[in-house]
Design a protein around this motif. Sequence first.
Motif, mmCIF file in Angstrom:
data_model
loop_
_atom_site.group_PDB
_atom_site.id
_atom_site.type_symbol
_atom_site.label_atom_id
_atom_site.label_comp_id
_atom_site.label_asym_id
_atom_site.label_seq_id
_atom_site.Cartn_x
_atom_site.Cartn_y
_atom_site.Cartn_z
ATOM 1 N N ARG A 26 30.428 39.753 44.417
ATOM 2 C CA ARG A 26 31.104 38.524 44.838
ATOM 3 C C ARG A 26 32.624 38.708 44.914
ATOM 4 N NH1 ARG A 26 29.577 36.068 39.249
ATOM 5 N NH2 ARG A 26 31.539 36.326 38.141
ATOM 6 N N THR A 27 33.180 39.560 44.051
ATOM 7 C CA THR A 27 34.615 39.824 44.072
ATOM 8 C C THR A 27 35.007 40.601 45.317
ATOM 9 O OG1 THR A 27 34.608 39.856 41.656
ATOM 10 C CG2 THR A 27 36.523 40.808 42.752
ATOM 11 N N GLY A 30 34.573 38.300 48.387
ATOM 12 C CA GLY A 30 35.663 37.331 48.454
ATOM 13 C C GLY A 30 36.959 37.950 48.933
ATOM 14 N N ARG A 34 38.936 36.863 52.305
ATOM 15 C CA ARG A 34 40.322 36.410 52.196
ATOM 16 C C ARG A 34 41.257 37.267 53.059
ATOM 17 N NH1 ARG A 34 42.870 35.029 46.633
ATOM 18 N NH2 ARG A 34 43.295 33.008 47.477
ATOM 19 N N VAL A 61 35.028 31.129 46.329
ATOM 20 C CA VAL A 61 34.333 32.280 46.912
ATOM 21 C C VAL A 61 35.335 33.402 47.150
ATOM 22 C CG1 VAL A 61 33.157 33.130 48.994
ATOM 23 C CG2 VAL A 61 32.431 30.981 47.934
ATOM 24 N N GLU A 62 36.489 33.069 47.732
ATOM 25 C CA GLU A 62 37.508 34.086 48.015
ATOM 26 C C GLU A 62 38.038 34.748 46.750
ATOM 27 O OE1 GLU A 62 40.672 32.609 50.432
ATOM 28 O OE2 GLU A 62 39.476 32.714 52.262
ATOM 29 N N GLY A 64 36.271 35.275 44.134
ATOM 30 C CA GLY A 64 35.167 35.928 43.451
ATOM 31 C C GLY A 64 34.635 35.153 42.267
#
Length: 155
Positions: A26-27, A30, A34, A61-62, A64
């Motif tokens: 997720r990081t 994101g 971004r 989300v961006e 993370g």
Amino acid sequence: MQDDVTTRNRPAPVRPLAASTPTLLRTALGASLRRRRDEQGLRIVDVAERANLSVAYVSEVERGRKEPSSEVVSAMCDALGAPLAEVLREVVDALEREAARARLAELRDQARRDGRAPLRVLDLTARDEARADVRGDALPRVRSHTRFSGLALAA
């Protein structure tokens, strides 16, 4: 019970992170989203409106902080005009490079412990650019058997 300013404002003890703490999916996702938004000069509000999401959710989300569903990722990619497969490929590449960098650092540390010549991690993707700036082959010799995802150990 002691309740003075020094006790209340004392920072919590910091625990060192594990040496090989991997980046979460997720990081990386994101960060990719971004970066694409920044490149296009869009605001979070613009992406949120186009994707029919809340601004707070797009921001999380961006950063993370949230694990988005495949539908959300697809909507954000559409809002950015980026093919989903391209974004996912970029994320996988970033994760592979990080894993390779960690593995090479392990090999470098092992070489140091074994008393071998000092090694350093060399980014082979930048090698051609560096060669254009320097006359001759001033770059270190690369040990081809230790190459990983565009990275290598150099003597």
